[in-house]
Design a protein around this motif. Structure first.
Motif, PDB file in Angstrom:
ATOM      1  N   LEU A 235      -0.578  10.230   8.863  1.00 46.85           N
ATOM      2  CA  LEU A 235      -1.618  10.205   9.885  1.00 46.85           C
ATOM      3  C   LEU A 235      -2.660  11.301   9.659  1.00 46.85           C
ATOM      4  O   LEU A 235      -3.830  11.135  10.004  1.00 46.85           O
ATOM      5  CB  LEU A 235      -0.998  10.352  11.280  1.00 46.85           C
ATOM      6  N   PRO A 238      -5.014   9.671   6.307  1.00 49.70           N
ATOM      7  CA  PRO A 238      -4.813   8.222   6.395  1.00 49.70           C
ATOM      8  C   PRO A 238      -5.215   7.438   5.157  1.00 49.70           C
ATOM      9  O   PRO A 238      -4.733   6.324   4.954  1.00 49.70           O
ATOM     10  CB  PRO A 238      -5.672   7.824   7.606  1.00 49.70           C
ATOM     11  N   ARG A 255      -0.051   3.578   4.661  1.00 51.10           N
ATOM     12  CA  ARG A 255      -0.255   3.381   6.088  1.00 51.10           C
ATOM     13  C   ARG A 255      -1.246   2.258   6.359  1.00 51.10           C
ATOM     14  O   ARG A 255      -2.243   2.115   5.657  1.00 51.10           O
ATOM     15  CB  ARG A 255      -0.779   4.683   6.706  1.00 51.10           C
ATOM     16  N   ALA A 257      -3.088   0.841   9.938  1.00 46.09           N
ATOM     17  CA  ALA A 257      -3.219   0.958  11.391  1.00 46.09           C
ATOM     18  C   ALA A 257      -3.278  -0.427  12.029  1.00 46.09           C
ATOM     19  O   ALA A 257      -3.894  -1.355  11.495  1.00 46.09           O
ATOM     20  CB  ALA A 257      -4.478   1.746  11.743  1.00 46.09           C
ATOM     21  N   GLN A 265      -1.512   1.725  20.184  1.00 41.25           N
ATOM     22  CA  GLN A 265      -1.782   1.982  18.778  1.00 41.25           C
ATOM     23  C   GLN A 265      -0.459   2.164  18.035  1.00 41.25           C
ATOM     24  O   GLN A 265       0.456   2.841  18.510  1.00 41.25           O
ATOM     25  CB  GLN A 265      -2.641   3.225  18.607  1.00 41.25           C
ATOM     26  N   THR A 267       1.474   2.070  13.816  1.00 37.93           N
ATOM     27  CA  THR A 267       1.253   2.197  12.382  1.00 37.93           C
ATOM     28  C   THR A 267       2.263   1.344  11.633  1.00 37.93           C
ATOM     29  O   THR A 267       3.474   1.454  11.854  1.00 37.93           O
ATOM     30  CB  THR A 267       1.394   3.662  11.930  1.00 37.93           C
TER      31      THR A 267
END
Length: 354
Positions: A235, A238, A255, A257, A265, A267
């Protein structure tokens, strides 16, 4: 007599000189080509029969594994393991009884792992016991036969050589590629919202600790912390790819999103296990369907060996080695030695045999 293709690949893998934890995920599928089984595992054990580390294609979760240690290890594993070590024959087999399946061990271990038939082998190297190999079949499959036992016994010397290599830190190799992946949907703290069937096993390997019933309870506490730390890293950067190198190999986190079903939210974390270059070459040679002799020659060429070195490795004349090299060139449709590694790498695709 022609060799079984899986036997050739198995021999090649065991001669790569890779650490045992890195080798096992590629080795077990090939072994199951030689001796058909639904899944397999290898247990590293101490002199008293205690499990110090393990790799299995199907694993109990940390809670269930801790329960295995508390309730079953001495009764179901330690004593039987020591008896197998002391036996004259390195292999043995058995089928699970109805009474065993209906008991606690059957409900907590055998049932969840889909085990009804077992084939064991004690693996040694230069007289030293390394641990136990276990092959499994489910209730819908036939029991292991004497022929299966003999086939396994015939490759134990290869396994002993391959699994005896210790586990140093792995050097970085930009040519590594993903051969196995898992996906999980996590909240901002690393809490698991959803995960596919591979996630639990691969995240434990990426965690890097030894996997054993005795340490499973502690793993239940440390594993969430590891996932949370990975989440914090991905995070904070990213766009970066986060890599972890452990005794089990190299792992990569990517990752993505997205939003969870509740609208929060979340991941999506893609975890990849990367294959070392020598493994990829051996797997590519197998996937291309080359003959046993051609497989060995192709891998040696791809690893940079000259004709003279190939002749020495195969115990043949230089002229014979040169002939085999020409055959490989013709079979793969290439004209330069440097192209062999590329062709084998492209053909691997995570497969262990043709």
């Amino acid at each position: 007599m022609s060799l079984h293709p899986a036997r050739v690949t198995l021999r090649q893998l065991c001669h790569l000189g890779l650490p045992a934890p890195v080798l096992l995920p590629s080795l077990l599928p090939v072994l199951r080509e030689l001796v058909p089984a639904s899944h397999a595992g290898f247990f590293f054990c101490d002199e008293r029969g205690g499990i110090t580390n393990l790799y299995a294609e199907r694993m109990l979760g940390p809670n269930a594994m801790a329960g295995f240690h508390d309730r079953h290890t001495n009764q179901q594993f330690r004593q039987q393991y020591l008896e197998r070590v002391a036996a004259r024959q390195p292999t043995s087999r058995r089928s699970v009884s109805e009474a065993e399946l209906s008991g606690t061990y059957g409900r907590e271990v055998l049932g969840p792992l889909g085990i009804a038939h077992l084939l064991y082998a004690i693996v040694r190297h230069q007289g030293q016991v390394l641990g136990q190999l276990s092959l499994y079949r489910g209730p819908q499959s036939p029991a292991f036969s004497a022929d299966d036992e003999q086939a396994l016994a015939s490759v134990l010397h290869y396994l002993g050589q391959g699994l005896a290599v210790p586990s140093p830190a792995l050097p970085r190799d930009p040519q590594d590629q993903a051969i196995e992946q898992a996906l999980a949907l996590l909240d901002a703290q690393g809490g698991e919202l959803w995960a596919d069937e591979n996630w639990s096993r691969l995240i434990r390997l990426a965690h890097g600790n030894a996997i054993a019933p005795a340490s499973a309870l502690a793993e239940r506490e440390t594993l969430p912390g590891f996932v949370a730390a990975v989440m914090h890293t991905v995070l904070s950067a990213p766009q970066a790819v986060h890599q972890v190198v452990t005794s089990w190999g190299r792992f990569e986190f990517r990752r993505h999103a997205m939003r969870s079903a509740s609208g929060d939210q979340a991941t999506a974390l893609l975890l990849s296990r990367l294959a070392a270059e020598p493994l990829r070459l051996a797997q590519g040679a197998a996937a291309l369907g080359l003959s046993p002799q051609q497989r060995e020659v192709a891998v040696l060429i791809a690893r940079g060996h000259s004709n003279a070195e190939i002749a020495s490795q195969l115990a043949v004349s230089t002229n014979t080695a040169a002939y085999h090299v020409k055959q490989v060139f013709a079979r793969l449709g290439v004209h330069e030695r440097s192209a062999i590694a590329r062709v084998l790498g492209e053909a691997s695709g995570g497969r262990s045999d043709a």
